[in-house]
Design a protein around this motif. Structure first.
Motif, short mmCIF file in Angstrom:
data_model
loop_
_atom_site.label_atom_id
_atom_site.label_comp_id
_atom_site.label_asym_id
_atom_site.label_seq_id
_atom_site.Cartn_x
_atom_site.Cartn_y
_atom_site.Cartn_z
N MET A 158 -0.29 14.86 1.19
CA MET A 158 0.55 13.70 0.88
C MET A 158 2.00 13.92 1.31
SD MET A 158 -1.31 11.31 -0.43
CE MET A 158 -2.63 10.85 -1.56
N GLY A 159 2.54 15.08 0.97
CA GLY A 159 3.93 15.34 1.30
C GLY A 159 4.18 15.35 2.80
N ARG A 160 3.26 15.98 3.55
CA ARG A 160 3.39 16.02 5.00
C ARG A 160 3.29 14.60 5.58
NH1 ARG A 160 1.60 19.08 9.50
NH2 ARG A 160 2.20 17.89 11.35
N ALA A 161 2.35 13.81 5.08
CA ALA A 161 2.19 12.44 5.57
C ALA A 161 3.44 11.62 5.29
CB ALA A 161 0.97 11.79 4.91
N ALA A 162 4.04 11.82 4.12
CA ALA A 162 5.27 11.09 3.79
C ALA A 162 6.38 11.42 4.78
CB ALA A 162 5.71 11.41 2.37
N ARG A 163 6.50 12.69 5.11
CA ARG A 163 7.54 13.09 6.07
C ARG A 163 7.25 12.50 7.45
NH1 ARG A 163 6.78 17.89 3.20
NH2 ARG A 163 5.51 18.81 4.87
N GLU A 164 6.00 12.54 7.88
CA GLU A 164 5.63 12.00 9.19
C GLU A 164 5.90 10.49 9.26
OE1 GLU A 164 4.50 13.50 11.94
OE2 GLU A 164 4.45 15.53 11.10
N LEU A 165 5.74 9.81 8.13
CA LEU A 165 5.95 8.36 8.08
C LEU A 165 7.37 7.99 7.71
CD1 LEU A 165 2.59 7.38 6.33
CD2 LEU A 165 3.20 7.07 8.75
N GLU A 166 8.21 9.01 7.52
CA GLU A 166 9.63 8.82 7.21
C GLU A 166 9.83 7.98 5.94
OE1 GLU A 166 12.11 7.88 10.62
OE2 GLU A 166 10.51 8.53 11.99
N LEU A 167 9.02 8.28 4.93
CA LEU A 167 9.10 7.61 3.64
C LEU A 167 9.55 8.58 2.57
CD1 LEU A 167 5.75 5.57 3.61
CD2 LEU A 167 8.04 4.69 4.13
N ARG A 168 10.39 8.10 1.65
CA ARG A 168 10.73 8.90 0.49
C ARG A 168 9.50 9.01 -0.42
NH1 ARG A 168 15.43 5.74 1.15
NH2 ARG A 168 14.64 4.21 -0.34
N THR A 169 9.55 9.96 -1.34
CA THR A 169 8.39 10.21 -2.19
C THR A 169 7.94 8.95 -2.93
OG1 THR A 169 9.02 12.52 -2.52
CG2 THR A 169 7.50 11.57 -4.13
N GLY A 170 8.86 8.24 -3.54
CA GLY A 170 8.51 7.02 -4.27
C GLY A 170 7.97 5.94 -3.35
N GLU A 171 8.54 5.80 -2.16
CA GLU A 171 8.06 4.82 -1.20
C GLU A 171 6.63 5.14 -0.77
OE1 GLU A 171 12.07 3.45 1.23
OE2 GLU A 171 11.11 5.36 1.75
N PHE A 172 6.38 6.43 -0.50
CA PHE A 172 5.04 6.82 -0.07
C PHE A 172 4.02 6.61 -1.18
CE2 PHE A 172 1.57 9.81 0.32
CZ PHE A 172 1.12 9.54 1.61
N GLU A 173 4.39 6.99 -2.39
CA GLU A 173 3.47 6.81 -3.52
C GLU A 173 3.08 5.35 -3.67
OE1 GLU A 173 4.42 6.99 -8.05
OE2 GLU A 173 3.88 9.02 -7.43
N LEU A 174 4.06 4.46 -3.58
CA LEU A 174 3.78 3.03 -3.70
C LEU A 174 2.95 2.55 -2.51
CD1 LEU A 174 4.10 0.40 -5.21
CD2 LEU A 174 6.31 0.07 -4.09
N ALA A 175 3.27 3.01 -1.31
CA ALA A 175 2.51 2.61 -0.13
C ALA A 175 1.05 2.99 -0.27
CB ALA A 175 3.12 3.26 1.12
N ALA A 176 0.78 4.19 -0.83
CA ALA A 176 -0.60 4.62 -1.04
C ALA A 176 -1.28 3.76 -2.09
CB ALA A 176 -0.64 6.09 -1.43
N GLN A 177 -0.57 3.44 -3.16
CA GLN A 177 -1.14 2.61 -4.22
C GLN A 177 -1.47 1.21 -3.72
OE1 GLN A 177 1.65 2.69 -7.46
NE2 GLN A 177 1.25 4.84 -7.96
N LEU A 178 -0.61 0.67 -2.87
CA LEU A 178 -0.80 -0.70 -2.37
C LEU A 178 -1.80 -0.77 -1.22
CD1 LEU A 178 2.92 -1.89 -2.32
CD2 LEU A 178 1.14 -2.52 -3.98
N GLY A 179 -2.23 0.37 -0.72
CA GLY A 179 -3.14 0.38 0.41
C GLY A 179 -2.46 0.25 1.75
N GLU A 180 -1.13 0.32 1.76
CA GLU A 180 -0.40 0.28 3.03
C GLU A 180 -0.65 1.57 3.81
OE1 GLU A 180 1.19 -2.09 4.40
OE2 GLU A 180 1.41 -3.56 2.78
N VAL A 181 -0.88 2.66 3.10
CA VAL A 181 -1.27 3.93 3.70
C VAL A 181 -2.62 4.31 3.12
CG1 VAL A 181 -0.73 6.38 4.00
CG2 VAL A 181 1.12 4.69 3.98
N ARG A 182 -3.63 4.41 3.97
CA ARG A 182 -4.98 4.70 3.49
C ARG A 182 -5.11 6.18 3.17
NH1 ARG A 182 -9.81 6.11 5.99
NH2 ARG A 182 -8.77 6.04 8.04
N THR A 183 -5.68 6.48 2.02
CA THR A 183 -5.92 7.86 1.61
C THR A 183 -7.40 8.06 1.35
OG1 THR A 183 -5.61 7.45 -0.76
CG2 THR A 183 -3.63 7.93 0.54
#
Length: 287
Positions: free
Chosen positions: A13-38
């Motif tokens: 997760m942390g590596r993906a957030a960095r690759e996508l240039e998202l802060r931790t909170g932004e990435f967490e929300l993106a994953a929850q919303l399905g904007e980033v598939r996990t």
């Protein structure tokens, strides 16, 4: 470092957030919303819980590549997960904060995140895109007198914000699992303990539901008042909402018992998920 999961390269997760240039909170929300598939991490129990559940889910490398190739990356992705508070929402809609507060309490649009301040007050955050979509869709509610039915609802103390957040979160988590016991645990997570005990009367089943409990939200609760407010957000309280989740938990448990009746009696060493931590069900639970 990439790891193979089911024959695919995946990123933590942390590596993906960095690759996508998202802060931790932004990435967490993106994953929850399905904007980033996990996907579940190889060798994990695959329990739902979003980006706040370290080691249990990973991001396929092709998903990161897809998002990086989108027009406007990374700003377009950031905009899709941008959140605003009441004051910022009011500015986007061209109305006063008081109007936004009435609209959100009445359930016209729901929060996507929250935090609790040091005084124990819940601060709700909304998707900027949903705020502007509502303003475009319902211009009549932005001007003039509040409709009579809504006014009566608000005068009676109605506030649907926590309920809508719970419904959205339950919907998100239900979408992350196909395991019937895990699905039941998602629903159980928002029920008060006494209601859960009256539906899941078998102590072995209750113990399993506790072990499978997903992370609903992550929050810093430095004071007793903040902790109490946080717990209130996580727990269904209105009679009809509680009854809705009771009915669905009963059905989910029946399905789980039919599919895997031995699981509650199977010893496990899996760690218990801490409390801080599911779409027909999601929509109906707000009704």
């Amino acid at each position: 470092m990439t790891v193979m999961c089911d024959g695919r390269q995946t990123l933590a997760m942390g590596r993906a957030a960095r690759e996508l240039e998202l802060r931790t909170g932004e990435f967490e929300l993106a994953a929850q919303l399905g904007e980033v598939r996990t996907i579940p991490a190889a060798g994990s129990d695959g329990r739902p819980g979003g980006a706040g559940a370290p080691g249990r889910r990973r991001v396929p490398a092709e998903e990161v590549a897809r998002l990086q190739a989108e027009p406007g990356f990374p700003d377009a992705l950031r905009e899709r997960v941008r959140t605003v508070g009441t004051t910022e929402a009011a500015a986007l809609m061209g109305v006063g904060p008081g109007r936004v507060l009435r609209l959100t309490r009445a359930g016209c649009f729901g929060p996507v995140r929250f935090y609790v301040n040091r005084y124990g007050a819940v601060v709700w955050l909304y998707l900027a895109s949903e705020v502007t979509d509502f303003a475009d869709r319902e211009p009549d509610l932005l001007r003039g007198n509040t409709p009579a039915a809504m006014r009566v609802m608000l005068e009676n103390g109605q506030d649907r914000r926590a309920r809508q957040w719970r419904s959205r979160r339950v919907g998100q988590l239900m979408g992350q699992t196909e395991d019937p016991w895990e699905s039941a645990a998602v629903i159980a997570a928002v029920l008060p303990p006494e209601e859960l005990a009256s539906v899941a009367e078998n102590p072995l089943e209750r113990s399993l539901l506790r072990r499978l409990r997903p992370t609903l939200a992550s929050a810093i609760t430095a004071t007793p008042a903040a902790r109490e407010a946080y717990e209130r957000v996580l727990t269904a309280d209105d009679f009809d909402e509680v009854m809705w989740y009771r009915i669905h938990l009963t059905r989910a448990l029946e399905q789980a018992r039919n599919d895997n009746p031995a699981r509650p009696r199977t010893p496990t060493t899996a760690p218990t998920t801490p409390r801080p931590g599911p779409a027909s069900l999601s929509r109906s639970a707000t009704g």
